[in-house]
Scaffold this motif. Sequence first.
Motif, PDB file in Angstrom:
ATOM      1  N   GLY A  81       4.063   3.370   1.856  1.00  0.00           N
ATOM      2  CA  GLY A  81       4.807   3.988   0.764  1.00  0.00           C
ATOM      3  C   GLY A  81       4.107   3.952  -0.591  1.00  0.00           C
ATOM      4  O   GLY A  81       4.677   4.332  -1.599  1.00  0.00           O
ATOM      5  N   TYR A  82       2.844   3.497  -0.595  1.00  0.00           N
ATOM      6  CA  TYR A  82       2.108   3.466  -1.857  1.00  0.00           C
ATOM      7  C   TYR A  82       1.480   4.827  -2.110  1.00  0.00           C
ATOM      8  O   TYR A  82       1.056   5.520  -1.185  1.00  0.00           O
ATOM      9  CB  TYR A  82       1.037   2.383  -1.826  1.00  0.00           C
ATOM     10  N   LYS A  83       1.406   5.177  -3.366  1.00  0.00           N
ATOM     11  CA  LYS A  83       0.918   6.510  -3.700  1.00  0.00           C
ATOM     12  C   LYS A  83      -0.591   6.584  -3.817  1.00  0.00           C
ATOM     13  O   LYS A  83      -1.266   5.589  -4.049  1.00  0.00           O
ATOM     14  CB  LYS A  83       1.561   6.964  -5.008  1.00  0.00           C
ATOM     15  N   ARG A  84      -1.081   7.813  -3.667  1.00  0.00           N
ATOM     16  CA  ARG A  84      -2.513   8.033  -3.784  1.00  0.00           C
ATOM     17  C   ARG A  84      -2.820   8.501  -5.200  1.00  0.00           C
ATOM     18  O   ARG A  84      -2.440   9.602  -5.593  1.00  0.00           O
ATOM     19  CB  ARG A  84      -2.952   9.090  -2.785  1.00  0.00           C
ATOM     20  N   THR A  85      -3.509   7.661  -5.945  1.00  0.00           N
ATOM     21  CA  THR A  85      -3.862   8.042  -7.312  1.00  0.00           C
ATOM     22  C   THR A  85      -5.378   8.087  -7.428  1.00  0.00           C
ATOM     23  O   THR A  85      -6.089   7.468  -6.635  1.00  0.00           O
ATOM     24  CB  THR A  85      -3.324   7.015  -8.329  1.00  0.00           C
ATOM     25  N   LYS A  86      -5.830   8.827  -8.416  1.00  0.00           N
ATOM     26  CA  LYS A  86      -7.275   8.961  -8.602  1.00  0.00           C
ATOM     27  C   LYS A  86      -7.926   7.609  -8.857  1.00  0.00           C
ATOM     28  O   LYS A  86      -8.986   7.306  -8.324  1.00  0.00           O
ATOM     29  CB  LYS A  86      -7.558   9.897  -9.795  1.00  0.00           C
ATOM     30  N   GLN A  87      -7.213   6.805  -9.666  1.00  0.00           N
ATOM     31  CA  GLN A  87      -7.776   5.493  -9.992  1.00  0.00           C
ATOM     32  C   GLN A  87      -7.891   4.609  -8.748  1.00  0.00           C
ATOM     33  O   GLN A  87      -8.916   3.979  -8.500  1.00  0.00           O
ATOM     34  CB  GLN A  87      -6.895   4.786 -11.027  1.00  0.00           C
ATOM     35  N   ARG A  88      -6.824   4.597  -7.971  1.00  0.00           N
ATOM     36  CA  ARG A  88      -6.806   3.767  -6.763  1.00  0.00           C
ATOM     37  C   ARG A  88      -7.883   4.223  -5.793  1.00  0.00           C
ATOM     38  O   ARG A  88      -8.600   3.406  -5.196  1.00  0.00           O
ATOM     39  CB  ARG A  88      -5.415   3.871  -6.116  1.00  0.00           C
ATOM     40  N   GLU A  89      -7.998   5.530  -5.682  1.00  0.00           N
ATOM     41  CA  GLU A  89      -9.014   6.120  -4.809  1.00  0.00           C
ATOM     42  C   GLU A  89     -10.417   5.677  -5.239  1.00  0.00           C
ATOM     43  O   GLU A  89     -11.236   5.282  -4.416  1.00  0.00           O
ATOM     44  CB  GLU A  89      -8.887   7.647  -4.921  1.00  0.00           C
ATOM     45  N   ARG A  90     -10.628   5.731  -6.550  1.00  0.00           N
ATOM     46  CA  ARG A  90     -11.949   5.371  -7.071  1.00  0.00           C
ATOM     47  C   ARG A  90     -12.258   3.892  -6.841  1.00  0.00           C
ATOM     48  O   ARG A  90     -13.387   3.519  -6.527  1.00  0.00           O
ATOM     49  CB  ARG A  90     -12.008   5.700  -8.568  1.00  0.00           C
ATOM     50  N   ILE A  91     -11.246   3.058  -6.997  1.00  0.00           N
ATOM     51  CA  ILE A  91     -11.444   1.620  -6.791  1.00  0.00           C
ATOM     52  C   ILE A  91     -11.884   1.357  -5.357  1.00  0.00           C
ATOM     53  O   ILE A  91     -12.860   0.646  -5.107  1.00  0.00           O
ATOM     54  CB  ILE A  91     -10.155   0.826  -7.113  1.00  0.00           C
ATOM     55  N   VAL A  92     -11.183   1.962  -4.409  1.00  0.00           N
ATOM     56  CA  VAL A  92     -11.540   1.764  -3.007  1.00  0.00           C
ATOM     57  C   VAL A  92     -12.959   2.269  -2.768  1.00  0.00           C
ATOM     58  O   VAL A  92     -13.767   1.626  -2.105  1.00  0.00           O
ATOM     59  CB  VAL A  92     -10.559   2.500  -2.081  1.00  0.00           C
ATOM     60  N   GLU A  93     -13.258   3.418  -3.371  1.00  0.00           N
ATOM     61  CA  GLU A  93     -14.578   4.032  -3.224  1.00  0.00           C
ATOM     62  C   GLU A  93     -15.691   3.093  -3.664  1.00  0.00           C
ATOM     63  O   GLU A  93     -16.721   2.966  -3.001  1.00  0.00           O
ATOM     64  CB  GLU A  93     -14.606   5.298  -4.090  1.00  0.00           C
ATOM     65  N   ILE A  94     -15.463   2.432  -4.777  1.00  0.00           N
ATOM     66  CA  ILE A  94     -16.466   1.500  -5.304  1.00  0.00           C
ATOM     67  C   ILE A  94     -16.760   0.407  -4.287  1.00  0.00           C
ATOM     68  O   ILE A  94     -17.919   0.061  -4.040  1.00  0.00           O
ATOM     69  CB  ILE A  94     -15.986   0.875  -6.631  1.00  0.00           C
ATOM     70  N   PHE A  95     -15.696  -0.103  -3.668  1.00  0.00           N
ATOM     71  CA  PHE A  95     -15.894  -1.174  -2.694  1.00  0.00           C
ATOM     72  C   PHE A  95     -16.591  -0.670  -1.441  1.00  0.00           C
ATOM     73  O   PHE A  95     -17.373  -1.382  -0.825  1.00  0.00           O
ATOM     74  CB  PHE A  95     -14.563  -1.831  -2.344  1.00  0.00           C
TER      75      PHE A  95
END
Lengths: 136, 136
Positions: free
Chosen positions: A14-28
């Motif tokens: 139920g968590y949303k997909r945000t650009k920031q969250r996406e980018r954080i995962v991407e960095i890792f």
Amino acid sequence: MNVETALQRLKEKGYKRTKQRERIVEIFVQQDQYIAAKDILKTIQEDFPGVSYDTIYRNLYLLTEEEILETTELGGEKHFRLGCETHGHHHHFICTTCGKTKPIEFCPMNSINENLKGYDVENHKFEIYGKCPQCH
Amino acid sequence: MNVETALQRLKEKGYKRTKQRERIVEIFVQQDQYIAAKDILKTIQEDFPGVSYDTIYRNLYLLTEEEILETTELGGEKHFRLGCETHGHHHHFICTTCGKTKPIEFCPMNSINENLKGYDVENHKFEIYGKCPQCH
DNA sequence: TCAAAAAATAATAATGATTACGATTTAAAT
DNA sequence: ATTTAAATCGTAATCATTATTATTTTTTGA
């Protein structure tokens, strides 16, 4: 673990997909090493100048909670890395210079024959620190 | 390790014997557990109301440097305990409630047969966390 | 498509551990 | 007793982390 798998797993909860969250995962996903919160902030600000620590920490903790990231304490600050589930439960050699890690398949808990009767074991940590070949 | 031995060892290195330093060592000798800096401060202030964090940390780090204390990170803050040299090199079960420890004689480094060629091992940590029989 | 509701974010302030600093005091050596 | 280096006190600064509130964004479903 790739970005889509991680975000998919969050979506199911139920968590949303945000650009920031996406980018954080991407960095890792891109950097296979332990990273401090402040370095995540620095990197992500290249794309999103406005991000605050609130966003960083909220997401780091969420991702850790959801077992997408692993965390450890290095030099007094929390560091995070992508959990590498390919190996199942394991430990790490951690480079004290660059933060890169090498999986250690051996788990000492399997070899413990001390008598821990009466003790309620919740967790354990086994980490080897030093210099990786590149930093040596 | 008793108070005299510890202070003697410091004296040999040219460090002075002060009432505050003496009391700090005493606290660790009395309490066989990991203690946070703020708790050392609280305890020592019963005898020396004026002591500052500067004194606490300076001494904790000095004592750690001189291998009289051992340190670990618990819940985001540094904790210190008297190094128990009777057992030689060893590890600990640490109670996450009261901080008391139980020595674990087993050292996983002796069992490591991973290939760490090219890696410069500086240090390692093996700790088991949970509830001791009293806190369980 | 559009509106509503929940979740997430930004901006900023607060907290808490740790470190730093200048002035003063103290231990110990001569 | 005097000197000198070390240690302490009192306080301020720093740094990581957490909290707060208003605003914005996703998502869902009418």
